[in-house]
Design a protein around this motif. Structure first.
Motif, PDB file in Angstrom:
ATOM      1  N   ALA A 147       1.258  10.826 119.830  1.00 59.08           N
ATOM      2  CA  ALA A 147       2.625  11.310 120.045  1.00 59.08           C
ATOM      3  C   ALA A 147       2.755  12.743 119.531  1.00 59.08           C
ATOM      4  CB  ALA A 147       3.629  10.387 119.353  1.00 59.08           C
ATOM      5  N   SER A 148       2.269  12.983 118.317  1.00 56.72           N
ATOM      6  CA  SER A 148       2.357  14.325 117.724  1.00 56.72           C
ATOM      7  C   SER A 148       1.568  15.336 118.550  1.00 56.72           C
ATOM      8  CB  SER A 148       1.815  14.309 116.292  1.00 56.72           C
ATOM      9  OG  SER A 148       2.434  13.305 115.539  1.00 56.72           O
ATOM     10  N   SER A 149       0.374  14.931 118.998  1.00 53.93           N
ATOM     11  CA  SER A 149      -0.444  15.828 119.820  1.00 53.93           C
ATOM     12  C   SER A 149       0.262  16.167 121.128  1.00 53.93           C
ATOM     13  CB  SER A 149      -1.799  15.191 120.138  1.00 53.93           C
ATOM     14  OG  SER A 149      -2.570  15.086 118.971  1.00 53.93           O
ATOM     15  N   ALA A 198       4.783  17.799 110.197  1.00 58.26           N
ATOM     16  CA  ALA A 198       5.835  16.850 109.806  1.00 58.26           C
ATOM     17  C   ALA A 198       5.784  15.587 110.673  1.00 58.26           C
ATOM     18  CB  ALA A 198       7.209  17.519 109.913  1.00 58.26           C
ATOM     19  N   LEU A 199       5.610  15.781 111.975  1.00 60.37           N
ATOM     20  CA  LEU A 199       5.635  14.635 112.885  1.00 60.37           C
ATOM     21  C   LEU A 199       4.389  13.763 112.725  1.00 60.37           C
ATOM     22  CD1 LEU A 199       7.392  13.343 115.026  1.00 60.37           C
ATOM     23  CD2 LEU A 199       6.210  14.695 116.765  1.00 60.37           C
ATOM     24  N   TYR A 200       3.233  14.406 112.526  1.00 62.61           N
ATOM     25  CA  TYR A 200       1.996  13.637 112.358  1.00 62.61           C
ATOM     26  C   TYR A 200       2.081  12.732 111.131  1.00 62.61           C
ATOM     27  CZ  TYR A 200      -2.922  12.476 111.613  1.00 62.61           C
ATOM     28  OH  TYR A 200      -4.095  11.795 111.421  1.00 62.61           O
ATOM     29  N   ALA A 236      -7.357  14.553 115.744  1.00 59.33           N
ATOM     30  CA  ALA A 236      -5.917  14.854 115.776  1.00 59.33           C
ATOM     31  C   ALA A 236      -5.542  15.833 114.662  1.00 59.33           C
ATOM     32  CB  ALA A 236      -5.104  13.567 115.653  1.00 59.33           C
ATOM     33  N   VAL A 237      -6.124  15.644 113.485  1.00 62.10           N
ATOM     34  CA  VAL A 237      -5.820  16.543 112.363  1.00 62.10           C
ATOM     35  C   VAL A 237      -6.226  17.980 112.706  1.00 62.10           C
ATOM     36  CG1 VAL A 237      -6.448  17.126 109.977  1.00 62.10           C
ATOM     37  CG2 VAL A 237      -5.874  14.776 110.572  1.00 62.10           C
TER      38      VAL A 237
END
Ligand code: ATP
Ligand code: MG
Lengths: 142, 107
Positions: free
Chosen positions: A22-24, A46-48, B57-58
């Motif tokens: 979602a964050s990506s 913040a979202l991750y 992702a990070v």
């Protein structure tokens, strides 16, 4: 971009391989809309952290992101176990993450403080056995 | 410096990311993901012993230029697949994090 855009994500609490999707996705949308890199970075971090907390601590939830030229508004709602003592949970280093999750690199107890640090508005409410609601706003540079 | 220059200078082996080339400035070493999220600077090279899919992702979200896995540690296959999809560079090295950092500081 005149009108605001609303994005909604069902976050799966069982599948770690999808965690962060979602964050990506939000980051890609913000990039395509030409937002400032600093703003995108704040939203991404913040979202991750919020998304991962839903996956790790609450067995998933729903994320709603509203993007307007003025601000990025993020709402994270879950029906997980809730947080008994929010003040304690907010302390850096406090974590109830399991050993299994810690092995993956989570559990530093920094997530909530990152969320607060990288958003301009941060509101968290929680009820034990009911769930947790996090509202964050990142303001756009005008 | 680019990731290509870094690859050559430190003798890294590319295991994911295809033809992606990025600018590199600085290095960050840590295995706790929320510390990395908040402390890793934009465009840095990130050394970690974490090899699970979450590192992709990070790196994407924190604007990290490349991930370096030290000490010849094996990387999960689904991590490599995802990194290739997302264009995230992952390198491997037989060297320790310390050795890599010392060599990097001399570049
Ligand atoms: N959505 C949630 N539902 C239930 N509990 C939560 C939720 N979010 C956070 N918590 C509780 O608050 C604690 C602190 O959260 P925080 O994100 O700061 O650290 P963490 O998730 O344990 O580790 P890190 O984020 O550094 O990987 C968690 O360990 C958990 O007990
Ligand atoms: Mg967390």
């Amino acid at each position: 971009m005149d009108k605001s855009i609303v994005l909604k994500y069902d976050v799966d609490g069982n599948d770690f391989s999808l965690a962060g999707e979602a964050s990506s996705s939000v980051k890609k949308v913000l990039l395509s809309l030409g937002f400032d890199p600093e703003i995108i970075r704040k939203v991404s971090i913040a979202l991750y952290e919020g998304e991962m907390n839903m996956v790790i601590h609450a067995n998933g939830g729903v994320i709603t992101v509203e993007i307007s030229p003025e601000e990025i508004h993020m709402l994270l709602e879950d029906t997980g176990p809730g947080i008994e003592d929010i003040e304690l949970a907010m302390q850096e280093g406090y974590s109830t993450a399991s050993d299994k999750v810690r092995e993956l690199g989570f559990g530093a107890g920094m997530g909530l403080s990152n969320m607060k640090k990288y958003s301009d508005v941060f509101i968290i409410t929680s009820e034990v056995n009911k769930g947790t609601r996090v509202e964050m706003v990142v303001k756009n540079k005008q | 410096m680019t990731t290509k220059d870094l690859e050559k200078a430190l003798g890294l082996v590319k295991i994911a990311g295809g033809d992606t080339v990025k600018e590199v400035s600085g290095m960050y070493i840590c295995d706790l993901l929320s510390l990395v999220m908040s402390k890793a600077r934009q465009n840095c090279a990130w050394i970690t012993v974490q090899t699970n899919i979450n590192i992709v992702a990070v790196a994407h979200l924190a604007d990290i230029s490349c991930i370096i896995i030290p000490e010849g540690i094996a990387v999960d296959n689904n991590t490599i697949v995802k990194a290739n999809d997302e264009g995230i560079l992952i390198y491997q090295s037989q060297k320790t994090s310390y050795e890599l950092a010392v060599e990097f500081s001399k570049l």
